[in-house]
Scaffold this motif. Structure first.
Motif, mmCIF file in Angstrom:
data_model
loop_
_atom_site.group_PDB
_atom_site.id
_atom_site.type_symbol
_atom_site.label_atom_id
_atom_site.label_comp_id
_atom_site.label_asym_id
_atom_site.label_seq_id
_atom_site.Cartn_x
_atom_site.Cartn_y
_atom_site.Cartn_z
ATOM 1 N N VAL A 25 0.839 -1.203 0.000
ATOM 2 C CA VAL A 25 0.000 0.000 0.000
ATOM 3 C C VAL A 25 0.872 1.250 0.000
ATOM 4 O O VAL A 25 0.594 2.227 -0.709
ATOM 5 N N HIS A 26 1.923 1.241 0.792
ATOM 6 C CA HIS A 26 2.831 2.397 0.865
ATOM 7 C C HIS A 26 3.440 2.693 -0.502
ATOM 8 O O HIS A 26 3.481 3.854 -0.941
ATOM 9 N N LYS A 27 3.882 1.659 -1.181
ATOM 10 C CA LYS A 27 4.473 1.857 -2.510
ATOM 11 C C LYS A 27 3.436 2.365 -3.502
ATOM 12 O O LYS A 27 3.708 3.264 -4.308
ATOM 13 N N ARG A 28 2.224 1.786 -3.434
ATOM 14 C CA ARG A 28 1.167 2.183 -4.368
ATOM 15 C C ARG A 28 0.726 3.624 -4.114
ATOM 16 O O ARG A 28 0.507 4.386 -5.064
ATOM 17 N N GLU A 29 0.584 3.998 -2.854
ATOM 18 C CA GLU A 29 0.159 5.359 -2.527
ATOM 19 C C GLU A 29 1.204 6.381 -2.971
ATOM 20 O O GLU A 29 0.864 7.471 -3.424
ATOM 21 N N THR A 30 2.473 6.021 -2.838
ATOM 22 C CA THR A 30 3.540 6.916 -3.280
ATOM 23 C C THR A 30 3.466 7.140 -4.783
ATOM 24 O O THR A 30 3.576 8.279 -5.265
#
Length: 253
Positions: free
Chosen positions: A33-38
Motif C-alpha cells: 500500500v505504501h508503494k502504491r500510494e507513493t
C-alpha cells in the motif's frame, strides 16, 4: 510445576504463532500500500500540473477557472496524502506492527519455547538419575546427576511461577498497541478523505458555474462575431430541426 500451565502453554503457543503470522501478512500488504500510494501521489501531481498548463492555455474565462480549481484541489489533496496516509501506513502501521511483533510476540514465544525445553530437560535428567540409581552407580555420579536435576527443576519452577503474569502482560500490551495502531490508521484515513471532500467541493462549485452559452458569447467577442447573428442562426437551426421532426417524410423523394 503447575499442571494447568501445560494447557496454558499449548493454547498460547497457538495464539502467539497465529498473531505473528497475521502481523507478517498485514505488514506485507502495508508495504505494498505504501508503494502504491507513493506512485499514486506522483501521478496525481503530474495530472494536476497538466491541468494547470491547460488552464493557462484556455481562453474561456470560466473554463480556465474550473481547470485551475481542479488542479489546485488535486495538489492540496496530495499535500495531505503523505501526512495522513503514506506516512501513517509506513510509520504507524508498518513500523509499529513490526515493533509489536518483535517486542511482544518474540519474547512470549521464546518464553513458551523455553518452558517446553526446560520440562524436557527436567524429564530427561530425572530419567538419567533413575537409570544411574538402578545401576547402583557411585554416589559421586548420583550427586552430580541429582544436582543437574534440581537445577532443571528450579528453572521450570521459575518459568512456571512467572508464566501467568507474563501471559497477562503480553495480552495487555498486544491489545493496547493494536488499539493505538488502528486508531492512528483510521484517523489518518478520515482526515485525508475529509480534506479531499473539502477540496473537491470547492472545485465543484467552480465547475457548476460553467456555462457553454457564456463561452460562446466570449468566443464571439474574441472573433468579432455579432451575437445577434449567432442567435438568429441558432433560431433558424431550431426551426428547421422542428420542421424536420414534424414532417419526417418530407425529405424523402
Amino acid at each position: 510445576m503447575d499442571p494447568h500451565n501445560d494447557r496454558r502453554t499449548s493454547l498460547m503457543m497457538g495464539r502467539v504463532s497465529s498473531f505473528h503470522d497475521c502481523c507478517r501478512k498485514v505488514s506485507q500488504q502495508a508495504s505494498a500500500v505504501h508503494k502504491r500510494e507513493t506512485k499514486t501521489s506522483i501521478h496525481y501531481r503530474r495530472m494536476a500540473e497538466e491541468l494547470h498548463k491547460m488552464s493557462q492555455a484556455e481562453r474561456s474565462t470560466a473554463l480556465r477557472k474550473s481547470l485551475a480549481s481542479v488542479s489546485e484541489a488535486m495538489n492540496e489533496i496530495e499535500s495531505h496524502r503523505d501526512d495522513y496516509v503514506t506516512s501513517r501506513v509506513e510509520g504507524s502501521l508498518l513500523a509499529k506492527l513490526n515493533e509489536l511483533d518483535e517486542t511482544c510476540n518474540g519474547p512470549t514465544a521464546l518464553l513458551l519455547k523455553n518452558r517446553n525445553m526446560s520440562i524436557k530437560s527436567s524429564v530427561k535428567a530425572k530419567d538419567q538419575f533413575d537409570a544411574l540409581a538402578a545401576k547402583n552407580s557411585s554416589q559421586a555420579k548420583l550427586d552430580r546427576k541429582k544436582a543437574e536435576l534440581e537445577q532443571e527443576e528450579r528453572r521450570v519452577y521459575v518459568i512456571d511461577k512467572n508464566l501467568q503474569t507474563s501471559l497477562l502482560r503480553y495480552e495487555k500490551k498486544r491489545v493496547s498497541d493494536m488499539k493505538e495502531i488502528l486508531e492512528d490508521l483510521v484517523k489518518g484515513q478520515l482526515l485525508f478523505h475529509c480534506r479531499a471532500v473539502e477540496a473537491y467541493t470547492k472545485a465543484l462549485k467552480s465547475i457548476s458555474r460553467l456555462d457553454s452559452d457564456d463561452a460562446v458569447e466570449q468566443l464571439c467577442r474574441d472573433l468579432y462575431i455579432s451575437t445577434d447573428q449567432v442567435r438568429l442562426s441558432a433560431i433558424t437551426r431550431e426551426r428547421d430541426q422542428s420542421n424536420a421532426n414534424e414532417n419526417p417524410a418530407s425529405g424523402v423523394r
